[in-house]
Design a protein around this motif. Structure first.
Motif, PDB file in Angstrom:
ATOM      1  N   LEU A  31       0.823  -1.208   0.000  1.00 46.06           N
ATOM      2  CA  LEU A  31       0.000   0.000   0.000  1.00 46.06           C
ATOM      3  C   LEU A  31       0.855   1.255   0.000  1.00 46.06           C
ATOM      4  O   LEU A  31       1.827   1.350   0.745  1.00 46.06           O
ATOM      5  CB  LEU A  31      -0.913  -0.003   1.231  1.00 46.06           C
ATOM      6  CG  LEU A  31      -1.794   1.212   1.475  1.00 46.06           C
ATOM      7  CD1 LEU A  31      -2.774   1.428   0.323  1.00 46.06           C
ATOM      8  CD2 LEU A  31      -2.547   1.063   2.793  1.00 46.06           C
ATOM      9  N   THR A  32       0.475   2.206  -0.836  1.00 54.43           N
ATOM     10  CA  THR A  32       1.050   3.543  -0.851  1.00 54.43           C
ATOM     11  C   THR A  32      -0.107   4.523  -0.776  1.00 54.43           C
ATOM     12  O   THR A  32      -1.152   4.302  -1.380  1.00 54.43           O
ATOM     13  CB  THR A  32       1.861   3.793  -2.137  1.00 54.43           C
ATOM     14  OG1 THR A  32       2.923   2.845  -2.205  1.00 54.43           O
ATOM     15  CG2 THR A  32       2.442   5.205  -2.166  1.00 54.43           C
ATOM     16  N   VAL A  33       0.075   5.607  -0.029  1.00 52.17           N
ATOM     17  CA  VAL A  33      -0.966   6.625   0.114  1.00 52.17           C
ATOM     18  C   VAL A  33      -0.514   7.901  -0.588  1.00 52.17           C
ATOM     19  O   VAL A  33       0.616   8.348  -0.409  1.00 52.17           O
ATOM     20  CB  VAL A  33      -1.264   6.916   1.603  1.00 52.17           C
ATOM     21  CG1 VAL A  33      -2.269   8.036   1.753  1.00 52.17           C
ATOM     22  CG2 VAL A  33      -1.753   5.649   2.305  1.00 52.17           C
ATOM     23  N   ALA A  34      -1.418   8.459  -1.393  1.00 49.26           N
ATOM     24  CA  ALA A  34      -1.163   9.730  -2.073  1.00 49.26           C
ATOM     25  C   ALA A  34      -2.146  10.756  -1.526  1.00 49.26           C
ATOM     26  O   ALA A  34      -3.360  10.563  -1.603  1.00 49.26           O
ATOM     27  CB  ALA A  34      -1.338   9.584  -3.576  1.00 49.26           C
ATOM     28  N   ILE A  35      -1.617  11.828  -0.959  1.00 49.66           N
ATOM     29  CA  ILE A  35      -2.439  12.930  -0.462  1.00 49.66           C
ATOM     30  C   ILE A  35      -2.627  13.899  -1.622  1.00 49.66           C
ATOM     31  O   ILE A  35      -1.658  14.329  -2.252  1.00 49.66           O
ATOM     32  CB  ILE A  35      -1.760  13.641   0.730  1.00 49.66           C
ATOM     33  CG1 ILE A  35      -1.418  12.641   1.839  1.00 49.66           C
ATOM     34  CG2 ILE A  35      -2.624  14.778   1.229  1.00 49.66           C
ATOM     35  CD1 ILE A  35      -2.599  11.927   2.451  1.00 49.66           C
ATOM     36  N   LEU A  36      -3.877  14.245  -1.895  1.00 51.58           N
ATOM     37  CA  LEU A  36      -4.222  15.057  -3.054  1.00 51.58           C
ATOM     38  C   LEU A  36      -4.676  16.448  -2.647  1.00 51.58           C
ATOM     39  O   LEU A  36      -5.350  16.603  -1.627  1.00 51.58           O
ATOM     40  CB  LEU A  36      -5.350  14.384  -3.836  1.00 51.58           C
ATOM     41  CG  LEU A  36      -5.140  12.910  -4.172  1.00 51.58           C
ATOM     42  CD1 LEU A  36      -6.420  12.307  -4.720  1.00 51.58           C
ATOM     43  CD2 LEU A  36      -4.000  12.754  -5.146  1.00 51.58           C
ATOM     44  N   GLU A  37      -4.330  17.432  -3.450  1.00 46.41           N
ATOM     45  CA  GLU A  37      -4.866  18.776  -3.251  1.00 46.41           C
ATOM     46  C   GLU A  37      -6.311  18.774  -3.736  1.00 46.41           C
ATOM     47  O   GLU A  37      -6.574  18.551  -4.915  1.00 46.41           O
ATOM     48  CB  GLU A  37      -4.061  19.804  -4.038  1.00 46.41           C
ATOM     49  CG  GLU A  37      -2.687  20.058  -3.489  1.00 46.41           C
ATOM     50  CD  GLU A  37      -1.964  21.145  -4.261  1.00 46.41           C
ATOM     51  OE1 GLU A  37      -2.391  21.519  -5.370  1.00 46.41           O
ATOM     52  OE2 GLU A  37      -0.938  21.618  -3.754  1.00 46.41           O
ATOM     53  N   SER A  41     -12.022  20.564  -0.208  1.00 49.91           N
ATOM     54  CA  SER A  41     -11.733  20.114   1.144  1.00 49.91           C
ATOM     55  C   SER A  41     -10.904  21.162   1.885  1.00 49.91           C
ATOM     56  O   SER A  41     -10.005  21.767   1.316  1.00 49.91           O
ATOM     57  CB  SER A  41     -10.957  18.796   1.080  1.00 49.91           C
ATOM     58  OG  SER A  41     -10.643  18.338   2.356  1.00 49.91           O
ATOM     59  N   ASP A  42     -11.205  21.348   3.152  1.00 51.89           N
ATOM     60  CA  ASP A  42     -10.517  22.353   3.951  1.00 51.89           C
ATOM     61  C   ASP A  42      -9.157  21.934   4.502  1.00 51.89           C
ATOM     62  O   ASP A  42      -8.258  22.756   4.579  1.00 51.89           O
ATOM     63  CB  ASP A  42     -11.398  22.798   5.125  1.00 51.89           C
ATOM     64  CG  ASP A  42     -12.591  23.609   4.659  1.00 51.89           C
ATOM     65  OD1 ASP A  42     -12.495  24.269   3.617  1.00 51.89           O
ATOM     66  OD2 ASP A  42     -13.627  23.569   5.347  1.00 51.89           O
ATOM     67  N   PRO A  43      -8.982  20.668   4.922  1.00 50.36           N
ATOM     68  CA  PRO A  43      -7.719  20.334   5.576  1.00 50.36           C
ATOM     69  C   PRO A  43      -6.493  20.549   4.700  1.00 50.36           C
ATOM     70  O   PRO A  43      -6.525  20.324   3.490  1.00 50.36           O
ATOM     71  CB  PRO A  43      -7.874  18.850   5.922  1.00 50.36           C
ATOM     72  CG  PRO A  43      -9.327  18.579   5.882  1.00 50.36           C
ATOM     73  CD  PRO A  43      -9.898  19.534   4.888  1.00 50.36           C
ATOM     74  N   ASP A  44      -5.428  20.961   5.333  1.00 53.41           N
ATOM     75  CA  ASP A  44      -4.134  21.140   4.702  1.00 53.41           C
ATOM     76  C   ASP A  44      -3.556  19.764   4.336  1.00 53.41           C
ATOM     77  O   ASP A  44      -3.722  18.808   5.104  1.00 53.41           O
ATOM     78  CB  ASP A  44      -3.231  21.870   5.702  1.00 53.41           C
ATOM     79  CG  ASP A  44      -1.848  22.068   5.193  1.00 53.41           C
ATOM     80  OD1 ASP A  44      -0.971  21.246   5.551  1.00 53.41           O
ATOM     81  OD2 ASP A  44      -1.637  23.022   4.437  1.00 53.41           O
ATOM     82  N   PRO A  45      -2.880  19.628   3.193  1.00 50.47           N
ATOM     83  CA  PRO A  45      -2.301  18.324   2.823  1.00 50.47           C
ATOM     84  C   PRO A  45      -1.378  17.725   3.886  1.00 50.47           C
ATOM     85  O   PRO A  45      -1.370  16.512   4.089  1.00 50.47           O
ATOM     86  CB  PRO A  45      -1.543  18.623   1.525  1.00 50.47           C
ATOM     87  CG  PRO A  45      -2.288  19.779   0.927  1.00 50.47           C
ATOM     88  CD  PRO A  45      -2.729  20.604   2.113  1.00 50.47           C
ATOM     89  N   ASP A  46      -0.605  18.575   4.579  1.00 51.58           N
ATOM     90  CA  ASP A  46       0.267  18.053   5.642  1.00 51.58           C
ATOM     91  C   ASP A  46      -0.554  17.478   6.791  1.00 51.58           C
ATOM     92  O   ASP A  46      -0.183  16.460   7.384  1.00 51.58           O
ATOM     93  CB  ASP A  46       1.208  19.143   6.154  1.00 51.58           C
ATOM     94  CG  ASP A  46       2.255  19.534   5.113  1.00 51.58           C
ATOM     95  OD1 ASP A  46       2.705  18.643   4.352  1.00 51.58           O
ATOM     96  OD2 ASP A  46       2.610  20.722   5.055  1.00 51.58           O
ATOM     97  N   ASP A  47      -1.678  18.107   7.124  1.00 51.32           N
ATOM     98  CA  ASP A  47      -2.563  17.594   8.168  1.00 51.32           C
ATOM     99  C   ASP A  47      -3.188  16.271   7.742  1.00 51.32           C
ATOM    100  O   ASP A  47      -3.347  15.355   8.549  1.00 51.32           O
ATOM    101  CB  ASP A  47      -3.669  18.602   8.505  1.00 51.32           C
ATOM    102  CG  ASP A  47      -3.129  19.865   9.160  1.00 51.32           C
ATOM    103  OD1 ASP A  47      -2.001  19.829   9.702  1.00 51.32           O
ATOM    104  OD2 ASP A  47      -3.830  20.892   9.110  1.00 51.32           O
ATOM    105  N   LEU A  48      -3.557  16.176   6.464  1.00 49.31           N
ATOM    106  CA  LEU A  48      -4.119  14.930   5.939  1.00 49.31           C
ATOM    107  C   LEU A  48      -3.089  13.805   6.010  1.00 49.31           C
ATOM    108  O   LEU A  48      -3.415  12.675   6.382  1.00 49.31           O
ATOM    109  CB  LEU A  48      -4.589  15.114   4.500  1.00 49.31           C
ATOM    110  CG  LEU A  48      -5.739  16.083   4.267  1.00 49.31           C
ATOM    111  CD1 LEU A  48      -6.009  16.234   2.772  1.00 49.31           C
ATOM    112  CD2 LEU A  48      -6.983  15.630   5.003  1.00 49.31           C
ATOM    113  N   ALA A  49      -1.851  14.120   5.647  1.00 49.31           N
ATOM    114  CA  ALA A  49      -0.788  13.118   5.697  1.00 49.31           C
ATOM    115  C   ALA A  49      -0.569  12.639   7.131  1.00 49.31           C
ATOM    116  O   ALA A  49      -0.401  11.437   7.375  1.00 49.31           O
ATOM    117  CB  ALA A  49       0.503  13.691   5.114  1.00 49.31           C
ATOM    118  N   GLU A  50      -0.603  13.565   8.072  1.00 46.07           N
ATOM    119  CA  GLU A  50      -0.424  13.206   9.480  1.00 46.07           C
ATOM    120  C   GLU A  50      -1.562  12.298   9.959  1.00 46.07           C
ATOM    121  O   GLU A  50      -1.328  11.296  10.640  1.00 46.07           O
ATOM    122  CB  GLU A  50      -0.365  14.477  10.329  1.00 46.07           C
ATOM    123  CG  GLU A  50      -0.068  14.227  11.784  1.00 46.07           C
ATOM    124  CD  GLU A  50       0.055  15.526  12.567  1.00 46.07           C
ATOM    125  OE1 GLU A  50      -0.481  15.570  13.685  1.00 46.07           O
ATOM    126  OE2 GLU A  50       0.669  16.480  12.056  1.00 46.07           O
TER     127      GLU A  50
END
Length: 122
Positions: A31-37, A41-50
């Motif tokens: 599994l690999t996770v890709a955080i998308l802009e 959505s309101d959350p910041d990509p860094d917050d989503l990654a965390e």
């Protein structure tokens, strides 16, 4: 199976994360996770990654987490093809009052343009 999960910040994305974690544990998927802009959505990509890393850590998994910048759908499709993923997983899709599935712009783009299999978790 080599799986790429796209997270755009919606609760559907995190529902897909939970289901994809379960499958990865059961089937032994890579599994690999890709955080998308995601402009919707309101959350910041860094917050989503965390948040994604916390869920993965709780499950005892340590996959790569990438933040993709630019047009989310095209970046996810290009990344999946370039890196040789066999499956893209996305959350999303709501049912209209008439029973039709309504897709967000990212899911629609990926479903229409990916050359690999796509699973939509609703």
């Amino acid at each position: 199976m080599n799986v790429l999960l796209g997270i755009g910040g919606s609760e559907d994305s995190f529902r897909a994360l939970d289901k994809t974690i379960d499958r990865a544990q059961e089937a032994g998927d890579s599994l690999t996770v890709a955080i998308l802009e995601n402009p919707d959505s309101d959350p910041d990509p860094d917050d989503l990654a965390e948040r994604a890393r916390a869920a993965l850590d709780d499950a005892g998994l340590d996959p790569d987490v990438h933040i993709l910048e630019g047009h989310a759908g095209s970046q996810l499709v290009e990344f999946a093809e370039r890196e040789g993923y066999e499956l893209i997983v996305l959350g999303g899709g709501e049912t209209s009052p008439l029973g039709k599935v309504q897709l967000g712009s990212i899911a629609e783009f990926v479903l229409l343009n990916a050359t690999v299999s796509v699973t939509l978790v609703r």
